[in-house]
Design a protein around this motif. Structure first.
Motif, PDB file in Angstrom:
ATOM      1  N   HIS A   1     -10.204   8.758  -1.940  1.00  0.00           N
ATOM      2  CA  HIS A   1      -9.808   7.693  -1.059  1.00  0.00           C
ATOM      3  C   HIS A   1      -9.255   8.176   0.138  1.00  0.00           C
ATOM      4  O   HIS A   1      -9.661   8.008   1.302  1.00  0.00           O
TER       5      HIS A   1
ATOM      6  N   HIS B   1     -15.643  -4.626   5.767  1.00  0.00           N
ATOM      7  CA  HIS B   1     -16.309  -3.253   5.323  1.00  0.00           C
ATOM      8  C   HIS B   1     -17.320  -3.190   6.203  1.00  0.00           C
ATOM      9  O   HIS B   1     -18.253  -4.134   6.518  1.00  0.00           O
TER      10      HIS B   1
ATOM     11  N   HIS C   1     -12.072   0.133  -3.849  1.00  0.00           N
ATOM     12  CA  HIS C   1     -10.753  -0.326  -3.902  1.00  0.00           C
ATOM     13  C   HIS C   1     -10.576  -1.217  -5.100  1.00  0.00           C
ATOM     14  O   HIS C   1      -9.768  -1.225  -5.710  1.00  0.00           O
TER      15      HIS C   1
ATOM     16  N   HIS D   1       0.764  -1.125  -0.108  1.00  0.00           N
ATOM     17  CA  HIS D   1       0.056  -0.074   0.032  1.00  0.00           C
ATOM     18  C   HIS D   1       0.814   1.329   0.143  1.00  0.00           C
ATOM     19  O   HIS D   1       0.698   2.053  -0.966  1.00  0.00           O
TER      20      HIS D   1
ATOM     21  N   TYR E   1      -7.681  -1.035  -7.909  1.00  0.00           N
ATOM     22  CA  TYR E   1      -7.007  -2.095  -8.488  1.00  0.00           C
ATOM     23  C   TYR E   1      -7.048  -2.288 -10.045  1.00  0.00           C
ATOM     24  O   TYR E   1      -5.926  -2.221 -10.698  1.00  0.00           O
TER      25      TYR E   1
ATOM     26  N   ARG F   1     -15.990  -1.132  -0.802  1.00  0.00           N
ATOM     27  CA  ARG F   1     -15.242  -2.385  -1.635  1.00  0.00           C
ATOM     28  C   ARG F   1     -15.108  -1.910  -3.077  1.00  0.00           C
ATOM     29  O   ARG F   1     -14.317  -2.426  -3.710  1.00  0.00           O
TER      30      ARG F   1
END
Ligand code: HEM
Ligand code: HEM
Length: 191
Positions: free
Chosen positions: A161, A83, A96, A22, A100, A93
């Motif tokens: 984010h 979550h 994220h 991360h 990706y 969710r």
């Protein structure tokens, strides 16, 4: 199977491996976007030339790390922090997953373009695709259309984010940030 202390995610917090992915990727993306954003705002300079001189190399690194990180994510899927229920949890969710997808797609289509393009490609000082060969339409089209658009989308999503992380910390005052930062607590999740 038990792994060395704190390496894996444990249902309450992300472990060391996830955190290294991360934060190292956050640092690389900061470098990647700084060069382009500073160039756009203040014009080209020695600083932006330096930051942008590694664009392809950092893109390759992000692609590799994102692929490994996704594999690690699948391996840890069952013991990642949950979550919350409801819309906010679904949004987290989906957000994220989109991060990706963009981290994989943006460099992937750039490489597809590089392999089919007259610009050629050198990475880490090695000429991988020679210059001057003919453009192959279907290989260059996706990145010409989407590389920049998706990259700016990624930047906007990262801003969202980070904003959410700040809202969790300073408005709702919960401990979501402790999942990804700070001490690796050795609490075991309640089963
Ligand atoms: C996750 C990795 C990457 C990010 C976040 C990223 C981001 C960006 C951004 C923000 C721009 C500027 C777009 C604009 O001017 O509107 C750009 C342009 C460009 N990038 Fe990347 N990039 C990545 C990976 C790569 C890779 C791996 C390559 C080469 C193999 C590459 C080659 C280029 C080229 C040639 C341009 C200029 C043409 C264009 O805008 O499509 N990028 N990139
Ligand atoms: C100051 C910068 C950042 C902060 C404070 C931050 C904070 C966090 C926090 C607290 C979590 C855990 C959220 C949860 O469990 O619901 C998280 C997860 C995540 N963050 Fe960030 N983040 C930052 C930058 C980034 C960047 C640049 C990216 C890259 C696109 C990113 C991608 C992710 C992803 C994909 C997850 C889900 C967990 C994983 O699969 O690794 N973050 N972040």
């Amino acid at each position: 199977m038990r792994m060395a202390h704190g390496l894996r995610d444990n249902g309450l917090r992300y472990g060391r491996v996830t955190r290294i992915f991360h934060w190292s990727m956050a640092a690389i993306l900061l470098w990647q976007f700084s060069g382009i954003v500073i160039n756009r705002l203040f014009g080209r300079s020695a600083l932006t030339d330096l930051l942008n001189s590694t664009h392809g190399e950092l893109g390759a690194t992000i692609l590799l790390l994102a692929a490994l990180r996704a594999l690690w994510g699948f391996y840890n899927l069952k013991n990642r922090p949950k979550h919350e229920n409801g819309l906010l949890g679904i949004a987290a969710r989906l957000g994220h997953i989109c991060l990706y997808a963009l981290m994989l797609f943006i460099p992937a289509i750039a490489f597809l373009r590089a392999f089919g393009s007259e610009w050629g490609l050198a990475l880490f000082g090695i000429q991988i695709v020679s210059q001057g060969t003919e453009n192959i339409g279907w290989m260059v089209a996706p990145a010409n259309l989407l590389h920049g658009v998706f990259a700016w989308t990624l930047l906007a999503m990262i801003a969202g984010h980070i904003t959410m992380a700040l809202i969790h910390r300073f408005v709702w005052k919960d401990d979501v940030i402790n999942r990804m930062a700070g001490k690796i607590r050795d609490l075991q999740p309640a089963e």
